[in-house]
Design a protein around this motif. Structure first.
Motif, PDB file in Angstrom:
ATOM      1  N   THR A  70       0.864  -1.175   0.000  1.00 11.99           N
ATOM      2  CA  THR A  70       0.000   0.000   0.000  1.00 11.99           C
ATOM      3  C   THR A  70       0.901   1.226   0.000  1.00 11.99           C
ATOM      4  O   THR A  70       1.743   1.379   0.882  1.00 11.99           O
ATOM      5  N   ASP A  71       0.737   2.075  -1.009  1.00 13.38           N
ATOM      6  CA  ASP A  71       1.613   3.247  -1.114  1.00 13.38           C
ATOM      7  C   ASP A  71       1.024   4.442  -0.357  1.00 13.38           C
ATOM      8  O   ASP A  71      -0.029   4.335   0.283  1.00 13.38           O
ATOM      9  N   ASP A  72       1.695   5.581  -0.427  1.00 14.01           N
ATOM     10  CA  ASP A  72       1.273   6.763   0.319  1.00 14.01           C
ATOM     11  C   ASP A  72       0.022   7.430  -0.250  1.00 14.01           C
ATOM     12  O   ASP A  72      -0.543   8.324   0.372  1.00 14.01           O
ATOM     13  N   SER A 146       7.642  10.015  -6.044  1.00 12.31           N
ATOM     14  CA  SER A 146       7.117  10.751  -4.893  1.00 12.31           C
ATOM     15  C   SER A 146       5.794  11.423  -5.229  1.00 12.31           C
ATOM     16  O   SER A 146       4.835  11.340  -4.473  1.00 12.31           O
ATOM     17  N   PHE A 166       5.541   7.149  -2.980  1.00  5.90           N
ATOM     18  CA  PHE A 166       6.011   7.316  -1.605  1.00  5.90           C
ATOM     19  C   PHE A 166       6.542   8.729  -1.438  1.00  5.90           C
ATOM     20  O   PHE A 166       7.383   9.186  -2.216  1.00  5.90           O
ATOM     21  N   ASN A 167       6.037   9.423  -0.427  1.00  4.35           N
ATOM     22  CA  ASN A 167       6.525  10.745  -0.088  1.00  4.35           C
ATOM     23  C   ASN A 167       6.568  10.852   1.434  1.00  4.35           C
ATOM     24  O   ASN A 167       5.768  11.558   2.048  1.00  4.35           O
ATOM     25  N   PRO A 168       7.498  10.114   2.055  1.00 10.78           N
ATOM     26  CA  PRO A 168       7.531  10.071   3.517  1.00 10.78           C
ATOM     27  C   PRO A 168       7.950  11.412   4.123  1.00 10.78           C
ATOM     28  O   PRO A 168       8.802  12.112   3.582  1.00 10.78           O
ATOM     29  N   GLN A 173       7.143   7.031   8.537  1.00 12.17           N
ATOM     30  CA  GLN A 173       6.812   6.905   7.116  1.00 12.17           C
ATOM     31  C   GLN A 173       8.040   6.526   6.292  1.00 12.17           C
ATOM     32  O   GLN A 173       7.932   5.756   5.339  1.00 12.17           O
ATOM     33  N   ARG A 176       8.522   2.867   6.818  1.00 10.10           N
ATOM     34  CA  ARG A 176       7.507   2.109   6.094  1.00 10.10           C
ATOM     35  C   ARG A 176       7.793   2.099   4.590  1.00 10.10           C
ATOM     36  O   ARG A 176       7.647   1.073   3.928  1.00 10.10           O
ATOM     37  N   SER A 177       8.245   3.234   4.050  1.00 14.98           N
ATOM     38  CA  SER A 177       8.543   3.268   2.609  1.00 14.98           C
ATOM     39  C   SER A 177       9.761   2.396   2.289  1.00 14.98           C
ATOM     40  O   SER A 177       9.769   1.707   1.269  1.00 14.98           O
ATOM     41  N   SER A 180       8.523  -1.152   2.314  1.00 13.31           N
ATOM     42  CA  SER A 180       7.735  -1.427   1.108  1.00 13.31           C
ATOM     43  C   SER A 180       8.617  -1.554  -0.119  1.00 13.31           C
ATOM     44  O   SER A 180       8.409  -2.438  -0.954  1.00 13.31           O
TER      45      SER A 180
END
Length: 188
Positions: A70-72, A146, A166-168, A173, A176-177, A180
Protein backbone atom coordinates in the motif's frame (compact mmCIF):
# COMPACT_ATOMS: atom_id res chain seq x y z
CA UNK A 1 -7.89 -35.22 -1.12
CA UNK A 2 -4.29 -34.28 -0.25
CA UNK A 3 -3.06 -35.13 -3.76
CA UNK A 4 -2.46 -32.74 -6.63
CA UNK A 5 -5.51 -33.03 -8.93
CA UNK A 6 -3.36 -33.72 -11.99
CA UNK A 7 -1.64 -36.64 -10.21
CA UNK A 8 -4.96 -37.88 -8.86
CA UNK A 9 -6.47 -37.94 -12.33
CA UNK A 10 -3.52 -39.91 -13.68
CA UNK A 11 -3.77 -42.41 -10.81
CA UNK A 12 -7.53 -42.76 -11.28
CA UNK A 13 -7.18 -43.30 -15.03
CA UNK A 14 -4.52 -45.93 -14.48
CA UNK A 15 -6.67 -47.73 -11.88
CA UNK A 16 -9.77 -47.53 -14.09
CA UNK A 17 -7.85 -48.87 -17.09
CA UNK A 18 -6.50 -51.80 -15.07
CA UNK A 19 -9.90 -52.58 -13.56
CA UNK A 20 -11.68 -52.34 -16.90
CA UNK A 21 -9.09 -54.57 -18.59
CA UNK A 22 -9.41 -57.21 -15.85
CA UNK A 23 -13.20 -57.09 -15.87
CA UNK A 24 -13.44 -57.24 -19.67
CA UNK A 25 -11.05 -60.19 -19.73
CA UNK A 26 -13.18 -61.97 -17.14
CA UNK A 27 -16.35 -61.10 -19.03
CA UNK A 28 -15.02 -62.46 -22.29
CA UNK A 29 -14.00 -65.73 -20.70
CA UNK A 30 -17.30 -66.22 -18.87
CA UNK A 31 -20.42 -67.47 -20.60
CA UNK A 32 -22.72 -65.25 -18.57
CA UNK A 33 -22.97 -61.48 -18.55
CA UNK A 34 -22.82 -61.02 -14.77
CA UNK A 35 -19.59 -58.98 -14.84
CA UNK A 36 -20.96 -56.13 -17.03
CA UNK A 37 -23.04 -54.53 -14.23
CA UNK A 38 -19.94 -54.73 -12.02
CA UNK A 39 -17.89 -52.91 -14.67
CA UNK A 40 -20.56 -50.22 -15.01
CA UNK A 41 -20.66 -49.71 -11.24
CA UNK A 42 -16.86 -49.47 -11.02
CA UNK A 43 -16.74 -46.97 -13.88
CA UNK A 44 -19.52 -44.85 -12.32
CA UNK A 45 -17.72 -44.88 -8.95
CA UNK A 46 -14.42 -43.82 -10.54
CA UNK A 47 -16.11 -40.95 -12.42
CA UNK A 48 -17.82 -39.84 -9.20
CA UNK A 49 -14.56 -39.85 -7.21
CA UNK A 50 -12.69 -37.88 -9.89
CA UNK A 51 -15.57 -35.40 -10.21
CA UNK A 52 -15.84 -34.84 -6.46
CA UNK A 53 -12.11 -34.36 -6.07
CA UNK A 54 -11.79 -31.95 -8.98
CA UNK A 55 -14.83 -30.04 -7.78
CA UNK A 56 -14.17 -29.99 -4.05
CA UNK A 57 -10.48 -30.44 -3.32
CA UNK A 58 -8.09 -27.56 -3.14
CA UNK A 59 -4.79 -27.95 -4.95
CA UNK A 60 -2.04 -28.83 -2.48
CA UNK A 61 0.80 -27.57 -4.63
CA UNK A 62 2.15 -24.40 -2.96
CA UNK A 63 1.11 -21.28 -4.82
CA UNK A 64 3.26 -18.20 -5.09
CA UNK A 65 2.25 -15.42 -2.73
CA UNK A 66 1.57 -12.00 -4.20
CA UNK A 67 3.57 -9.11 -2.78
CA UNK A 68 1.02 -6.63 -1.46
CA UNK A 69 2.08 -3.01 -0.99
CA UNK A 70 0.00 0.00 0.00
CA UNK A 71 1.61 3.25 -1.11
CA UNK A 72 1.27 6.76 0.32
CA UNK A 73 -1.70 7.50 -1.96
CA UNK A 74 -3.55 4.61 -0.32
CA UNK A 75 -3.33 2.52 -3.50
CA UNK A 76 -3.00 -1.21 -2.88
CA UNK A 77 -0.70 -2.96 -5.35
CA UNK A 78 -0.37 -6.74 -5.78
CA UNK A 79 2.95 -7.63 -7.40
CA UNK A 80 3.26 -11.18 -8.77
CA UNK A 81 6.99 -11.27 -7.95
CA UNK A 82 9.82 -9.08 -6.78
CA UNK A 83 10.62 -6.40 -9.36
CA UNK A 84 13.70 -7.00 -11.48
CA UNK A 85 13.33 -3.76 -13.49
CA UNK A 86 12.54 -0.53 -11.63
CA UNK A 87 12.09 3.03 -12.87
CA UNK A 88 12.72 5.55 -10.09
CA UNK A 89 11.29 9.04 -10.55
CA UNK A 90 12.48 10.49 -7.25
CA UNK A 91 16.01 11.27 -5.99
CA UNK A 92 15.10 10.15 -2.47
CA UNK A 93 13.64 6.86 -3.67
CA UNK A 94 16.62 6.23 -5.97
CA UNK A 95 18.94 6.71 -2.99
CA UNK A 96 16.71 4.48 -0.85
CA UNK A 97 16.76 1.72 -3.48
CA UNK A 98 20.56 1.81 -3.54
CA UNK A 99 20.59 1.86 0.27
CA UNK A 100 18.54 -1.33 0.56
CA UNK A 101 20.56 -3.17 -2.08
CA UNK A 102 18.26 -2.75 -5.10
CA UNK A 103 20.24 -0.14 -7.04
CA UNK A 104 21.19 -2.76 -9.63
CA UNK A 105 17.49 -3.18 -10.49
CA UNK A 106 16.99 0.46 -11.48
CA UNK A 107 16.76 0.66 -15.29
CA UNK A 108 15.80 4.36 -15.48
CA UNK A 109 15.95 7.32 -13.10
CA UNK A 110 14.76 10.90 -13.02
CA UNK A 111 17.30 13.54 -14.07
CA UNK A 112 17.79 14.75 -10.46
CA UNK A 113 18.80 11.36 -9.08
CA UNK A 114 22.55 11.84 -8.84
CA UNK A 115 23.42 10.03 -5.62
CA UNK A 116 25.04 7.64 -5.11
CA UNK A 117 27.44 8.13 -7.98
CA UNK A 118 26.45 4.73 -9.40
CA UNK A 119 23.05 6.25 -10.19
CA UNK A 120 24.69 8.48 -12.81
CA UNK A 121 25.36 5.40 -14.95
CA UNK A 122 21.60 4.73 -15.26
CA UNK A 123 19.70 6.36 -18.16
CA UNK A 124 17.76 9.45 -17.03
CA UNK A 125 14.36 10.90 -17.86
CA UNK A 126 12.79 14.33 -17.20
CA UNK A 127 11.55 14.28 -13.62
CA UNK A 128 8.76 16.89 -13.53
CA UNK A 129 6.72 15.60 -16.45
CA UNK A 130 8.05 12.17 -17.30
CA UNK A 131 6.90 10.72 -20.59
CA UNK A 132 4.82 7.58 -20.14
CA UNK A 133 6.17 6.29 -23.46
CA UNK A 134 9.77 6.69 -22.29
CA UNK A 135 9.01 5.02 -18.97
CA UNK A 136 7.26 2.10 -20.68
CA UNK A 137 10.13 1.76 -23.18
CA UNK A 138 12.34 0.82 -20.19
CA UNK A 139 10.03 -2.23 -19.65
CA UNK A 140 9.75 -1.76 -15.87
CA UNK A 141 8.14 -4.25 -13.53
CA UNK A 142 7.36 -1.34 -11.22
CA UNK A 143 7.77 2.46 -11.14
CA UNK A 144 8.43 4.39 -7.93
CA UNK A 145 7.81 8.11 -7.54
CA UNK A 146 7.12 10.75 -4.89
CA UNK A 147 4.55 12.83 -6.76
CA UNK A 148 3.51 10.88 -9.86
CA UNK A 149 1.33 13.00 -12.18
CA UNK A 150 -2.21 11.65 -12.64
CA UNK A 151 -1.67 11.29 -16.40
CA UNK A 152 1.40 9.12 -15.81
CA UNK A 153 -0.41 7.00 -13.20
CA UNK A 154 -3.29 6.50 -15.62
CA UNK A 155 -1.04 5.57 -18.57
CA UNK A 156 1.00 3.10 -16.52
CA UNK A 157 -2.13 1.56 -14.97
CA UNK A 158 -3.51 1.12 -18.50
CA UNK A 159 -0.30 -0.67 -19.49
CA UNK A 160 -0.43 -2.90 -16.40
CA UNK A 161 2.65 -1.36 -14.77
CA UNK A 162 2.24 -0.55 -11.06
CA UNK A 163 3.42 2.88 -9.91
CA UNK A 164 4.19 3.07 -6.20
CA UNK A 165 3.96 6.57 -4.71
CA UNK A 166 6.01 7.32 -1.60
CA UNK A 167 6.53 10.75 -0.09
CA UNK A 168 7.53 10.07 3.52
CA UNK A 169 7.63 12.97 5.97
CA UNK A 170 8.02 11.35 9.38
CA UNK A 171 10.62 8.79 10.43
CA UNK A 172 7.85 6.21 10.72
CA UNK A 173 6.81 6.91 7.12
CA UNK A 174 10.44 6.70 5.96
CA UNK A 175 10.79 3.31 7.65
CA UNK A 176 7.51 2.11 6.09
CA UNK A 177 8.54 3.27 2.61
CA UNK A 178 11.94 1.52 2.95
CA UNK A 179 10.18 -1.67 4.04
CA UNK A 180 7.74 -1.43 1.11
CA UNK A 181 10.53 -0.75 -1.39
CA UNK A 182 12.44 -3.73 0.02
CA UNK A 183 9.42 -6.02 -0.47
CA UNK A 184 8.85 -4.64 -3.98
CA UNK A 185 12.40 -5.48 -5.07
CA UNK A 186 12.90 -8.62 -3.00
CA UNK A 187 15.41 -7.16 -0.55
CA UNK A 188 13.41 -7.37 2.67
Amino acid sequence: CGVHPGNLAAMMMQTMTQTMTQTMTQTMTQTTMHAIPSLTAQLALAILVVGVCFGGCKETVPTKQLITITDDLGQVHHLPAAAKRIVSLSPGLTEALFGIGCGDKIVMRDSWSNYPRAALKIPAIEGLKPSAEAVLAARPDVVVASFPPATLRSALRGAGVPILAFNPVTLEQVARSFESLGRACGSE
